[in-house]
Design an enzyme around this catalytic site. Structure first.
Site, PDB file in Angstrom:
ATOM      1  N   SER A   1      47.599 -45.790  95.428  1.00 35.26           N
ATOM      2  CA  SER A   1      47.909 -44.842  94.360  1.00 35.26           C
ATOM      3  C   SER A   1      48.843 -43.758  94.883  1.00 35.26           C
ATOM      4  CB  SER A   1      46.625 -44.216  93.820  1.00 35.26           C
ATOM      5  OG  SER A   1      45.960 -43.518  94.849  1.00 35.26           O
ATOM      6  N   ALA A   2      49.455 -43.027  93.978  1.00 39.80           N
ATOM      7  CA  ALA A   2      50.402 -41.980  94.362  1.00 39.80           C
ATOM      8  C   ALA A   2      49.736 -40.907  95.217  1.00 39.80           C
ATOM      9  CB  ALA A   2      51.026 -41.358  93.120  1.00 39.80           C
ATOM     10  N   CYS A   3      48.495 -40.608  94.941  1.00 44.57           N
ATOM     11  CA  CYS A   3      47.813 -39.579  95.721  1.00 44.57           C
ATOM     12  C   CYS A   3      47.387 -40.097  97.090  1.00 44.57           C
ATOM     13  CB  CYS A   3      46.613 -39.020  94.961  1.00 44.57           C
ATOM     14  SG  CYS A   3      45.385 -40.264  94.524  1.00 44.57           S
ATOM     15  N   GLY A   4      47.548 -41.380  97.321  1.00 43.10           N
ATOM     16  CA  GLY A   4      47.179 -41.960  98.614  1.00 43.10           C
ATOM     17  C   GLY A   4      48.377 -42.332  99.464  1.00 43.10           C
TER      18      GLY A   4
ATOM     19  N   ARG B   1      48.784 -43.803 103.275  1.00 43.75           N
ATOM     20  CA  ARG B   1      47.586 -44.520 103.708  1.00 43.75           C
ATOM     21  C   ARG B   1      47.700 -45.975 103.313  1.00 43.75           C
ATOM     22  NH1 ARG B   1      43.037 -41.421 100.841  1.00 43.75           N
ATOM     23  NH2 ARG B   1      44.704 -40.412  99.723  1.00 43.75           N
TER      24      ARG B   1
END
Length: 72
Positions: free
Chosen positions: A16-19, A22
């Site tokens: 996801s964009a917030c990840g 990672r």
């Protein structure tokens, strides 16, 4: 393999964009109960309001060319 092959050319991710940064499976796709195979074969491509037509077209070409090479 696709992300690694393109990471010097495009800014794409499997998470996801917030990840960003990672290498974990997307928690969003996991919450949607997608299979591990489907999650593992998913990529995220983001565009913004300043993304132009030429950038989108070059992204499509880079993706198509790389996928074709990886299948050989």
């Amino acid at each position: 393999m696709l992300v690694e092959a393109l990471e010097s050319t495009l800014s794409i991710s499997t998470g996801s964009a917030c990840g960003t940064g990672r290498r974990k499976p997307s928690h969003v796709l996991q919450a949607l109960k997608y299979s591990k195979d489907r999650i593992g074969s998913s990529i995220r491509i983001s565009i913004g309001r300043f993304t132009n037509k030429e950038e989108i077209e070059s992204t499509i070409i880079a993706l198509t060319d790389t996928i074709t090479k990886l299948r050989i």
